[in-house]
Write an enzyme that holds these catalytic residues in place. Structure first.
Site, PDB file in Angstrom:
ATOM      1  N   LYS A  77       0.608  -1.448  -0.036  1.00  0.00           N
ATOM      2  CA  LYS A  77      -0.151   0.042   0.053  1.00  0.00           C
ATOM      3  C   LYS A  77       0.744   1.331   0.011  1.00  0.00           C
ATOM      4  CE  LYS A  77      -4.579  -1.385   1.221  1.00  0.00           C
ATOM      5  NZ  LYS A  77      -4.414  -2.609   1.262  1.00  0.00           N
ATOM      6  N   ASP A  99     -13.349 -17.311  11.555  1.00  0.00           N
ATOM      7  CA  ASP A  99     -12.299 -17.647  10.929  1.00  0.00           C
ATOM      8  C   ASP A  99     -12.226 -19.183  11.042  1.00  0.00           C
ATOM      9  OD1 ASP A  99      -9.218 -16.978  10.369  1.00  0.00           O
ATOM     10  OD2 ASP A  99      -9.087 -18.468  11.915  1.00  0.00           O
ATOM     11  N   LYS A 101     -12.470 -22.054   7.717  1.00  0.00           N
ATOM     12  CA  LYS A 101     -11.185 -23.197   7.737  1.00  0.00           C
ATOM     13  C   LYS A 101     -12.258 -24.357   7.532  1.00  0.00           C
ATOM     14  CE  LYS A 101      -7.691 -20.531   9.726  1.00  0.00           C
ATOM     15  NZ  LYS A 101      -7.115 -20.152  11.111  1.00  0.00           N
TER      16      LYS A 101
HETATM   17  N1  HSE Z   1      -6.195 -15.584  12.924  1.00  0.00           N
HETATM   18  C1  HSE Z   1      -5.815 -16.762  12.633  1.00  0.00           C
HETATM   19  C2  HSE Z   1      -5.640 -17.729  13.914  1.00  0.00           C
HETATM   20  C3  HSE Z   1      -4.411 -16.879  11.547  1.00  0.00           C
HETATM   21  O1  HSE Z   1      -5.630 -17.546  14.829  1.00  0.00           O
HETATM   22  O2  HSE Z   1      -5.826 -18.986  13.686  1.00  0.00           O
HETATM   23  C4  HSE Z   1      -4.304 -18.217  10.896  1.00  0.00           C
HETATM   24  O3  HSE Z   1      -5.142 -18.487   9.865  1.00  0.00           O
END
Ligand code: HSE
Length: 430
Positions: A46, A202, A206
């Site tokens: 950036k 998150d 996954k």
């Molecule tokens: N924020 C993610 C975690 C980073 O804590 O697992 C890795 O994907």
């Protein structure tokens, strides 16, 4: 035959700078393994003039993606910008420009993975994403290659380093939630917006990536049942400990003839379970295959160099394909139709912590609710009084359906002596 491979690196944050370090420090090993040198030719950032701690020349930093995409000497793009929109567009533009892509981006792969993999195939390019799940643990490659011949029936694991770090620090160091989160952020584990970590999003992304690969079916983010750390009440970690359990934010994916179920939630693991002793930012995933049986994969789930190791592993795989001229030849289409289990067929054991008025007959009244729902109880304990008038009752059920669990919760909430269902957890097997 190419005599060198040049990389366009998009992003120079925690993971990008780690990739640059590994490519520089392991240059000789990589050249030996591939037969040609691999170099970072340009880096998209950036702010071109920001001071950076790197051996890379400042001349190769640019703010213009087109400068990278239009450079014919660049063979491969490594996307480590993170986030969704800009990263997705950059991946699409790279593939359309005929350049293979390695990405660490779980947000993009969970939501747009199938379309992007198709776009990669259409453009005869590779799209690799090992670092999107499990940091430094080679999980994607394990599912795609190592266990390719098996039928996977379940995956259970800890796939978010930040929440595991927080829960470990709260349990072992009696650290506050806020301090533990601040430390995870400081160490570079947490997302730019850590609510994605602590709310379970998150981990859910996954699990979408892992479950769709493991079961060869489409899995959508909306298929994942998600509960985050907010569901953990004061005193739960200590209470779990007294009963011989450890609370972990766990992902699980199961498949049988009723369909698939995928969840991310705080789960109670008996202390004897190997996942109970996976601590700090470490991740671990159990994979159950019909033929292989039980396998477990363990390693650092976040952090600069571990994640960069997975990225550079993908770089090596993509370079090998480039050198052999066989990019984009992997079939990606799912084998099975998407079929998600109903609440009647999702089975688990549950832990309920119920605050009640400490009066004669309350225990009998509550156990009657469980039996009326056909739920058998494994453990019933009255925990020491918080006040003179109230008590906490702990019920651990044998296996019941999620529907039965929800019915019990609804009935408990309508019982006058129940002050509240303080918390509830799925209990993993003993
Ligand atoms: N924020 C993610 C975690 C980073 O804590 O697992 C890795 O994907």
């Amino acid at each position: 035959m190419k005599n060198e491979i040049n990389i366009g690196l998009l992003g120079f944050g925690v993971v990008g700078s780690g990739v640059a370090k590994i490519l520089e420090n392991h240059q000789e090993d990589l050249r030996h393994k591939l037969g040609v040198p691999v170099e970072i030719k340009k880096v998209l950032v950036k702010d071109q003039h920001k001071k950076r701690d790197t051996a890379l020349s400042s001349d190769i930093f640019t703010t213009d993606l087109n400068e990278i995409l239009e450079d014919p000497s660049i063979d491969l793009i490594v996307e480590v910008i993170g986030g969704t929109c800009e990263a997705k567009e950059a991946i699409e533009s790279s593939l359309r420009a005929g350049k293979g892509v390695v990405t660490a981006n779980k947000d993009v792969m969970a939501e747009y993975g199938p379309g992007l993999l198709q776009l990669a195939d259409d453009n005869k390019c590779d799209l690799f994403y090992e670092a999107s799940v499990g940091g430094g643990i080679p999980l994607i490659r394990t599912l795609e290659d190592g266990l390719a011949s098996d039928r996977i029936s379940a995956l259970t694991g800890i796939v978010n380093g930040t929440t595991n770090f927080i829960l470990t620090k709260m349990k072992h160091d009696k650290m506050s939630y806020e301090d533990a989160l601040a430390e995870a952020t400081e160490l570079g584990f947490a997302e730019a917006d850590p609510s994605a970590d602590v709310d379970g999003i998150d981990a859910a992304r996954k699990m979408v990536i892992l479950a769709s690969l493991a079961f060869s079916t489409e899995v959508l983010l909306e298929d994942v049942f998600v509960r985050g750390l907010k569901e953990i009440r004061d005193g739960d970690l200590e209470l779990a400990e007294q009963f011989g359990y450890t609370v972990k934010l766990a992902g699980s994916a199961k498949k049988n003839s009723d369909g698939i179920e995928v969840a991310v939630e705080p789960v109670l693991f008996p202390n004897s379970h190997p996942l109970a002793s996976v601590n700090n930012e470490f991740n671990a995933v159990y994979v159950y295959g019909d033929a292989v049986g039980e396998t477990m994969f363990y390693g650092p789930g976040a952090g600069s160099l571990p994640t960069a190791t997975s990225v550079t592993g993908d770089i090596v795989a993509a370079c090998r394909n480039l050198l052999m001229g066989v990019n984009g030849k992997r079939p990606h289409a799912p084998q099975y139709e998407r079929k998600v289990k109903s609440d009647e067929t999702k089975l688990a054991r549950y832990f309920h912590r119920i605050r009640v008025r400490d009066e004669i007959g309350v225990l009998t009244k509550l156990t009657a609710i469980y039996s009326s729902q056909g739920a058998s109880l494994a453990t019933v304990i009255q925990h020491s009084d918080k006040t003179e008038t109230d008590a906490d009752l702990i019920f651990i059920t044998h296996q019941i359906s999620r529907k039965q669990h929800l019915n019990i919760v609804a009935e408990l909430n309508q019982t006058p002596e129940v002050i509240g269902l303080l918390s509830h957890y799925r209990v993993e097997g003993e």
